[in-house]
Scaffold this active site. Structure first.
Site, short mmCIF file in Angstrom:
data_model
loop_
_atom_site.label_atom_id
_atom_site.label_comp_id
_atom_site.label_asym_id
_atom_site.label_seq_id
_atom_site.Cartn_x
_atom_site.Cartn_y
_atom_site.Cartn_z
N HIS A 58 7.50 5.88 34.48
CA HIS A 58 8.01 6.48 33.24
C HIS A 58 9.39 5.95 32.88
O HIS A 58 9.98 5.13 33.59
CB HIS A 58 8.00 8.01 33.35
CG HIS A 58 8.83 8.60 34.44
ND1 HIS A 58 10.20 8.46 34.51
CD2 HIS A 58 8.48 9.36 35.52
CE1 HIS A 58 10.66 9.11 35.57
NE2 HIS A 58 9.63 9.66 36.21
N CYS A 82 8.25 9.49 41.41
CA CYS A 82 7.77 8.56 40.38
C CYS A 82 8.63 7.30 40.35
O CYS A 82 9.65 7.23 41.02
CB CYS A 82 7.80 9.25 39.01
SG CYS A 82 6.74 10.71 38.87
#
Length: 269
Positions: free
Chosen positions: A188, A196
């Site tokens: 992201h 992440c």
């Protein structure tokens, strides 16, 4: 009327700040490849590219993102593909994420072998060496993954959801007697992460547009603890599961197969 408008804008801004890596808004499913954007004109000013705040949170679509960022991202990527002698958009793409080096490599091919296109700096990736084992360990997983969803309404600008836990993760968990493996692992934007890969906003725009144009089914993501082309992947820690060595062999073969025909030194911007 002015007060009502102010409250609506404030509410939308607050909604965009909430959530962590596991707090992404419901993503749009990927069904097929999306055609490439129209060839952009030269000297496009990035300040021309913005997405207006939707009337309600979560209304933006993948097509909206391509409409706004597609031309700009394509213009930035085209020179790299041209230098590598790979057509754009390519037929297949592989992202190689190297946790220790904090780098994500972009490899692609059309009808020939995979070629190195460019690399990106990973701005944030939590955890340490080793695969992700459970919910809450804040580990970036290690293995070979696919992108199962593109999320145009992420709290982190844009995001691409990985298919963690994949079949191998589930198999190892069953053999170990582990449950609650966690989920919601994304590549992201922005620069903060809880399990992440945070790439920053401009990088995720390129990666998101490329994935949408190629088709998520044609994109592979390999995540390694470090670059096995520099020194071998070895499960030296006693804290790592016994099967980690086998996983590292799979990852090493995947990465070395990509670069087997590459003789030039890779550089990124």
């Amino acid at each position: 009327m002015m007060k009502l408008t102010t409250k609506i804008i404030a509410g939308l801004a607050l909604a965009g700040l909430l959530g962590a890596c596991s707090g992404h808004q419901s993503p749009a499913p990927i069904t097929k490849a999306i055609p490439a954007a129209v060839k952009p004109q030269a000297q496009v000013d990035r300040t021309m590219y913005y997405i207006p705040v939707p009337r309600l949170p979560g209304q933006r679509t993948v097509a909206d993102v391509l409409h706004v960022y597609g031309e700009y991202a394509t213009r930035k990527l085209n020179p790299y593909f041209a230098q590598a002698k790979v057509s754009y958009p390519p037929r297949e793409v592989t992202f190689v994420a190297l946790k220790q080096e904090m780098k994500l490599e972009l490899w692609a091919r059309d009808n020939g072998e995979f070629r190195f296109i460019r690399d990106y700096r990973i701005k944030a990736a939590s955890g340490v060496t080793g695969p992700k084992l459970r919910q809450g360990d804040e580990q970036v997983p290690e293995g070979i993954y696919r992108i199962e969803e593109l999320n145009p309404n992420s709290h982190y600008h844009l995001s691409m959801k990985l298919n963690y836990p994949n079949a191998l993760d589930l198999f190892h968990a069953e053999m170990d007697g582990r449950a609650d493996l966690g989920s919601d692992i994304f590549i992201h934007g922005r620069a903060n992460s809880i399990g992440c890969l945070a790439m920053g906003d401009e990088a995720i725009e390129e990666l998101f547009v490329l994935t949408a144009q190629v088709g998520a089914e044609n994109v592979k993501v390999v995540i390694a603890p470090h670059d096995p082309r520099t020194f071998p992947l070895k499960a030296n820690s006693v804290d790592l599961p016994e099967w980690t060595s086998g996983l590292y062999s799979l990852i090493s073969r995947e990465i070395k197969a990509l670069s087997s025909g590459v003789k030039s030194v890779k550089t990124g911007l």
